[in-house]
Design a protein around this motif. Structure first.
Motif, PDB file in Angstrom:
ATOM      1  N   ARG A 254       0.695  -1.152  -0.356  1.00 39.81           N
ATOM      2  CA  ARG A 254      -0.009   0.079  -0.087  1.00 39.81           C
ATOM      3  C   ARG A 254       1.511   1.122   0.072  1.00 39.81           C
ATOM      4  O   ARG A 254       0.564   2.189  -1.005  1.00 39.81           O
ATOM      5  N   GLN A 255       2.297   1.484   0.619  1.00 41.32           N
ATOM      6  CA  GLN A 255       2.319   2.742   0.616  1.00 41.32           C
ATOM      7  C   GLN A 255       3.388   2.663  -0.348  1.00 41.32           C
ATOM      8  O   GLN A 255       3.896   3.392  -1.275  1.00 41.32           O
ATOM      9  N   ALA A 256       3.885   1.159  -1.128  1.00 42.08           N
ATOM     10  CA  ALA A 256       5.053   2.051  -2.516  1.00 42.08           C
ATOM     11  C   ALA A 256       3.793   2.270  -4.052  1.00 42.08           C
ATOM     12  O   ALA A 256       3.941   3.088  -4.395  1.00 42.08           O
ATOM     13  N   LEU A 257       2.352   1.876  -3.494  1.00 48.10           N
ATOM     14  CA  LEU A 257       1.464   2.472  -4.374  1.00 48.10           C
ATOM     15  C   LEU A 257       0.770   3.708  -3.698  1.00 48.10           C
ATOM     16  O   LEU A 257       0.755   4.699  -5.009  1.00 48.10           O
ATOM     17  N   CYS A 258       0.661   4.003  -2.575  1.00 54.68           N
ATOM     18  CA  CYS A 258       1.166   6.033  -2.720  1.00 54.68           C
ATOM     19  C   CYS A 258       1.634   6.242  -2.650  1.00 54.68           C
ATOM     20  O   CYS A 258       1.664   7.869  -3.846  1.00 54.68           O
ATOM     21  N   ALA A 259       3.012   6.347  -3.027  1.00 52.49           N
ATOM     22  CA  ALA A 259       5.029   6.103  -2.818  1.00 52.49           C
ATOM     23  C   ALA A 259       4.526   6.792  -4.313  1.00 52.49           C
ATOM     24  O   ALA A 259       5.041   7.813  -5.418  1.00 52.49           O
ATOM     25  N   ASP A 260       4.306   6.200  -5.586  1.00 49.49           N
ATOM     26  CA  ASP A 260       3.738   5.833  -6.569  1.00 49.49           C
ATOM     27  C   ASP A 260       3.443   6.339  -7.188  1.00 49.49           C
ATOM     28  O   ASP A 260       3.129   7.099  -8.880  1.00 49.49           O
ATOM     29  N   GLY A 261       1.627   6.753  -6.917  1.00 47.11           N
ATOM     30  CA  GLY A 261       0.814   7.814  -7.368  1.00 47.11           C
ATOM     31  C   GLY A 261      -0.464   6.949  -7.908  1.00 47.11           C
ATOM     32  O   GLY A 261      -1.465   7.600  -8.421  1.00 47.11           O
ATOM     33  N   THR A 262       0.164   5.440  -7.581  1.00 47.98           N
ATOM     34  CA  THR A 262      -1.559   5.081  -8.587  1.00 47.98           C
ATOM     35  C   THR A 262      -2.462   4.694  -7.241  1.00 47.98           C
ATOM     36  O   THR A 262      -3.490   5.220  -7.971  1.00 47.98           O
ATOM     37  N   VAL A 263      -2.417   5.374  -5.738  1.00 46.92           N
ATOM     38  CA  VAL A 263      -2.870   5.759  -5.503  1.00 46.92           C
ATOM     39  C   VAL A 263      -2.651   6.827  -4.938  1.00 46.92           C
ATOM     40  O   VAL A 263      -2.231   7.512  -4.390  1.00 46.92           O
ATOM     41  N   ASP A 264      -3.972   7.799  -4.719  1.00 50.69           N
ATOM     42  CA  ASP A 264      -3.995   9.191  -4.198  1.00 50.69           C
ATOM     43  C   ASP A 264      -4.590   9.560  -2.830  1.00 50.69           C
ATOM     44  O   ASP A 264      -5.096   8.298  -2.201  1.00 50.69           O
TER      45      ASP A 264
ATOM     46  N   CYS B 225      -3.222  10.033   0.363  1.00 56.42           N
ATOM     47  CA  CYS B 225      -2.245   9.124   0.791  1.00 56.42           C
ATOM     48  C   CYS B 225      -1.680   9.703   2.097  1.00 56.42           C
ATOM     49  O   CYS B 225      -1.296   9.133   2.811  1.00 56.42           O
ATOM     50  N   GLY B 226      -1.597  10.878   2.494  1.00 57.18           N
ATOM     51  CA  GLY B 226      -1.102  11.662   3.234  1.00 57.18           C
ATOM     52  C   GLY B 226       0.574  11.282   2.865  1.00 57.18           C
ATOM     53  O   GLY B 226       0.650  11.636   2.149  1.00 57.18           O
ATOM     54  N   ASP B 227       0.759  11.726   4.353  1.00 58.49           N
ATOM     55  CA  ASP B 227       2.545  11.216   4.811  1.00 58.49           C
ATOM     56  C   ASP B 227       2.790  10.480   3.676  1.00 58.49           C
ATOM     57  O   ASP B 227       4.101  10.303   3.478  1.00 58.49           O
ATOM     58  N   ILE B 228       2.377   9.343   3.880  1.00 55.98           N
ATOM     59  CA  ILE B 228       2.993   7.725   3.966  1.00 55.98           C
ATOM     60  C   ILE B 228       3.104   8.294   2.247  1.00 55.98           C
ATOM     61  O   ILE B 228       4.430   6.899   1.305  1.00 55.98           O
ATOM     62  N   GLN B 229       2.613   9.076   1.394  1.00 51.86           N
ATOM     63  CA  GLN B 229       3.204   9.111   0.035  1.00 51.86           C
ATOM     64  C   GLN B 229       4.714   9.865  -0.369  1.00 51.86           C
ATOM     65  O   GLN B 229       5.652   9.458  -1.060  1.00 51.86           O
ATOM     66  N   TYR B 230       5.128  10.502   1.387  1.00 54.79           N
ATOM     67  CA  TYR B 230       6.485  10.882   0.498  1.00 54.79           C
ATOM     68  C   TYR B 230       7.487  10.179   1.499  1.00 54.79           C
ATOM     69  O   TYR B 230       8.578  10.213   1.725  1.00 54.79           O
ATOM     70  N   GLU B 231       6.558   9.043   2.399  1.00 55.22           N
ATOM     71  CA  GLU B 231       7.954   8.090   3.401  1.00 55.22           C
ATOM     72  C   GLU B 231       7.572   6.442   3.060  1.00 55.22           C
ATOM     73  O   GLU B 231       7.159   6.381   4.284  1.00 55.22           O
ATOM     74  N   PRO B 232       7.365   5.642   1.800  1.00 58.65           N
ATOM     75  CA  PRO B 232       6.433   4.716   1.674  1.00 58.65           C
ATOM     76  C   PRO B 232       7.470   3.823   3.035  1.00 58.65           C
ATOM     77  O   PRO B 232       7.167   2.727   3.274  1.00 58.65           O
ATOM     78  N   GLN B 233       9.450   4.177   3.395  1.00 55.60           N
ATOM     79  CA  GLN B 233      10.025   3.487   3.825  1.00 55.60           C
ATOM     80  C   GLN B 233       9.496   3.566   5.159  1.00 55.60           C
ATOM     81  O   GLN B 233      10.905   2.937   6.567  1.00 55.60           O
ATOM     82  N   SER B 234       8.737   4.407   6.090  1.00 53.85           N
ATOM     83  CA  SER B 234       8.486   4.466   7.334  1.00 53.85           C
ATOM     84  C   SER B 234       8.020   4.016   8.555  1.00 53.85           C
ATOM     85  O   SER B 234       7.522   4.388   9.306  1.00 53.85           O
TER      86      SER B 234
END
Length: 197
Positions: free
Chosen positions: A37-47, A49-58
């Protein structure tokens, strides 16, 4: 006075660097395949997402899952309220990777920093799983279907692939929970990947 102030500023800078170089701040990673889910938020597939789109690793939380770790309903976020969007089932509409029971599968991790590792564990939901509700322990099979021991070593590169076999007997939508257990802190990293059989 100016010399003392400069020494204090330098001392605080060194202290801050030491804090950032130890513990959880030096270890981050997430599942990139099947897309978490965090990868999908980070690559823009899902919008949305809040902060996780910038920090999928966290997505870090207490280790010891399933006996300990993040609470039911907050497992995908690692119990971190900043990333609560990961626990939102979105009506069961997260994009899902297509899987077949019994197939060999390459699970891929992406690391922004590597850390001493106990192991990687992969859990999958059981037949009681409801994709329209936040994940609970009761909806996961009690044992991981794949465990990759590391014996305290860090991952060897910024991307690591681990091969496993997808469990059989599942149909419809399910969820894979990947847990990266850190050896020298009390924490682990969590990643939820939606899948379709």
């Amino acid at each position: 006075m100016r010399g003392k102030l400069g020494a204090v500023v330098i001392g605080l800078g060194v202290f801050g660097a030491c804090v950032l170089a130890t513990g959880s701040a030096s270890s981050h990673g997430y599942i990139s395949q099947p897309p978490s889910r965090q990868a999908l938020c980070a690559d823009g597939t899902v919008d949305d997402c809040g902060d996780i789109q910038y920090e999928p690793q966290s997505v870090e939380g207490p280790k010891g899952f399933p006996a300990a770790g993040p609470p039911d309903g907050a497992i995908c976020s690692g119990g971190n309220s900043r990333f609560a969007q990961l626990d939102d089932p979105r009506g069961g509409q997260w994009p899902a990777a297509q899987l077949t029971g019994g197939q060999a599968y390459d699970f891929s991790w992406t690391f922004t920093a590597r850390h001493a590792t106990t192991d990687f564990e992969f859990f999958i939901t059981n037949d009681s799983y409801d994709p329209s509700r936040p994940l609970t322990r009761a909806e996961l099979q009690p044992q991981p279907f794949l465990t990759v021991p590391y014996g305290g070593r860090p991952p060897s590169s910024d991307t690591v692939t681990q091969q496993g076999t997808i469990p059989t007997g599942l149909t419809g939508r399910h969820l894979i929970l990947a847990v990266w257990n850190i050896a020298d802190t009390g924490n682990a990293f969590y990643a939820c990947s939606d899948v379709q059989f």
